[in-house]
Design an enzyme around this catalytic site. Sequence first.
Site, PDB file in Angstrom:
ATOM      1  N   ASP A 259       0.879  -1.160   0.000  1.00 41.40           N
ATOM      2  CA  ASP A 259       0.000   0.000   0.000  1.00 41.40           C
ATOM      3  C   ASP A 259       0.925   1.220   0.000  1.00 41.40           C
ATOM      4  O   ASP A 259       2.109   1.138   0.347  1.00 41.40           O
ATOM      5  CB  ASP A 259      -0.943   0.003   1.202  1.00 41.40           C
ATOM      6  CG  ASP A 259      -2.146   0.926   0.965  1.00 41.40           C
ATOM      7  OD1 ASP A 259      -2.094   1.745   0.023  1.00 41.40           O
ATOM      8  OD2 ASP A 259      -3.131   0.842   1.721  1.00 41.40           O
TER       9      ASP A 259
HETATM   10  C1  BGC Z   1      -4.956   3.375   0.206  1.00 36.52           C
HETATM   11  C2  BGC Z   1      -5.062   2.428  -0.981  1.00 36.52           C
HETATM   12  C3  BGC Z   1      -4.851   3.182  -2.262  1.00 36.52           C
HETATM   13  C4  BGC Z   1      -3.505   3.906  -2.194  1.00 36.52           C
HETATM   14  C5  BGC Z   1      -3.196   4.712  -3.429  1.00 36.52           C
HETATM   15  C6  BGC Z   1      -3.695   4.220   0.168  1.00 36.52           C
HETATM   16  O1  BGC Z   1      -3.711   5.193   1.147  1.00 36.52           O
HETATM   17  O2  BGC Z   1      -5.002   2.638   1.400  1.00 36.52           O
HETATM   18  O3  BGC Z   1      -6.315   1.788  -0.989  1.00 36.52           O
HETATM   19  O4  BGC Z   1      -4.923   2.317  -3.362  1.00 36.52           O
HETATM   20  O5  BGC Z   1      -3.523   4.795  -1.096  1.00 36.52           O
HETATM   21  O6  BGC Z   1      -4.015   5.826  -3.504  1.00 36.52           O
END
Ligand code: BGC
Length: 794
Positions: A259
């Site tokens: 993530d």
């Molecule tokens: C989120 C993800 C997301 C990523 C990119 C993170 O903060 O938890 O779900 O895909 O950001 O935006």
Amino acid sequence: MQPDHRSVPTTDQRLAALTEDEKIQLVSGNGMWRTHSVPRLGVTSIVMADGPNGLRFSRAQAADGPEAGADFADFISLVTRRGEEPAAQRGPEPATCFPTASSVGTTWDTALARDLGNAFAAECRSFGVSVLLGPGMNIRRTPLAGRTSEYYSEDPLLTGVMAAAVTRGLQERGVGACVKHFAANNSEIERTSMDSVIDERALRDIYLRAFERVVGEADPWAVMSSYNRLNGLQAAQHPWLLTQVLREEWGYDGLVVSDWHGITDRPASVLAGNDLDMPESPQRVARLRAGVRSGAVPAEALDRATGRVLHLVDRATEHAGEPVPFDATAHHDLARRIARAGTVLLANNGVLPLDPETTAEVLVLGAGATDPVIQGFGSARMTPTRVDVPLTEIEQRAGGPVRHLAGVPAGEHTEDERRTALRAATAAAARCGVAIVFAHTPQNADGENADRADLSLDAGYDELIAAVAATAPRTVVVLTVPDAVTMPWLPDVDAVLVPFYAGQGMGSAVASLLYGEHAPTGKLTTTFPQRIADIPAFLGYPGEGGRHVYVEGALVGYRGYDEQETTPLFPFGFGLSYTTFELSGATADRDTLSDGASLTVSVRVRNTGTRAGAEVVQVYSQPERPRVRSGPRELVGFARVELAPGEERTVTIPVAAADLAHWDVTRGRRVLDDGPVHLLVGTSSRDLPHDVTVTVHTDVPRWKPLRRDTAPAAALGNPVARQAVAGLLARHLDVDAVTADELLQECRRSFVNVFDTVANRFRLVLDEAEITRVIDQVAKEEAVEAAPQETHSS
Ligand code: BGC
């Protein structure tokens, strides 16, 4: 230019040709959304984009290079912004804002979910996006969790089936799915440091199970590791999770991506199996380089991760093509259809559907009628291509202008302003024929990075609904909410319709249901509690001291309510319609079920009303002799069927033995509850009038495996162990097997472990190595006896 596939070197050839630095680059982000390219070897850079309810893509993402949307402040601001439109994020392009997973889940319609995946793919391809960062598929352990709208259900079977359908829909059109967030990311409190402390059975049977299904059935191109810790270790650096379970046990050979900024120790994450580190971080790249140079990250580990990035890029390149604009009108129509199918009618005393001919003046209340609440906050929030405005859609069906009042003043306001708005609403309510109140939860509280504080509607709405219900002849409440809310006014209103966060087509979907152009078909995918303390997770939520202990174990959602015999406000699987259905003649095509087998439950469903509609037939298993505590009943199959008035059809629902089995922590595998199992068939978790009983067989014994600390009674209950320990005794006391067994039986009442019991009782000195040999021998013999059958018939 299309690459010439014949000339693409193999992964091994490219790994041999890549420099160490190139490999480090490939396993690290390039800006915010891209991977790195290595043109001399034909390795292109691919783009990933959020998110689960529609594409959030900005032109800057398409640009290659370190400036490609790599602004950390932009990212944090996007994720944490609430109550207003997100920062430009360098100009997100309009794309279809489809219903969020919560509203897709409530359709229980895998065909629609697959269509949604196809549509996502078309939109991704039109912008050159190779991987969509979704579907999100964490379990909705508590309705308070900030991202519940991004997830499907509190149930792992339903979650897995829906997420697999979306994944297939995406990938069959050449765009990769990235299922997220792996794993046990069920709250946004201290999201990057909280430790989800979960016993292994709950973890295996609830939190990992949906991922296991998607990996097995839909082979997602990527899996995103989650921010949280899991049982002490950060998920992004968790070898057991990312390598042992995901790859060695489930056979996953795709890519694990972090993530965003989810890795703290990059070398550790590579070793654990987290291949790609997103987004670009000079700091983490430097640490990885140091780790590779020092040997802490062996060359094979770097090669493994690089190979998986190459594999992903190959898959993407194979499907890449010239961008073709997507059909925004068709997709808007799909968004409306999903919103319609997923909207749940929770209460209706006959007020709905409204008849424009006979309905006296309609009054619409709530800011959400003109400024609809259609999606959550955070990285998933995107720019819709258009938005159906509920008031306009209602006016179209009502045949003329409809009065609208906010009822609750927007933003900061004084007590006087609040009272004035409420007075105006109730005065208008007294003069109308029917009041339709659009209500929502606080828009400045939850979403990504924050949970809801309670189960209430936004300030002022409970009061508004109660006041209107006391004044208007009839009151209909429309709840645009992420998950369950409490409804103190429920007995006083005439109908409650819940679209959840249903995307850009919500306005027309809701209006068409209000006016009976279609009958509601949605069914809840989570339980609505009467009060916050009834949530099974309540006692452990939200954790303390950095640890969030999942106290309810596997008794998540309806499993917990059913086990505690708590009456929910509305049960899992529940939803009304404007028509009625009758189920009859439930049968199974076989009356026994064993390891590896499956059966089919059939039931006749008849539409006994006067309107077309759809019913979701649900099958729950209820073993008579459960080995573990997993709630009295669990969903094991479902099917949605559309029926014209008077039409009858036989619905067939496959039920796999694998979905009836539970993780046995002592054996490290799933085991069936042998004996009679009731397959209960009905239309909600609390309305299961039909019972098809089957007999389940498994060779896995019910006795406990022998361990160093097994007490004599337990050892005597395990025939393999009994024989082995008696054998040990026979050797040491120089007696025959029958006598040794009799002596062992004399020890039955001892609570001291069997080895120390016989040693003390018979004055033996037992060698620990010998004890270990006995335990190992028993384990080996049991493993042979209980080897899973490969047969697919029972
Ligand atoms: C989120 C993800 C997301 C990523 C990119 C993170 O903060 O938890 O779900 O895909 O950001 O935006």
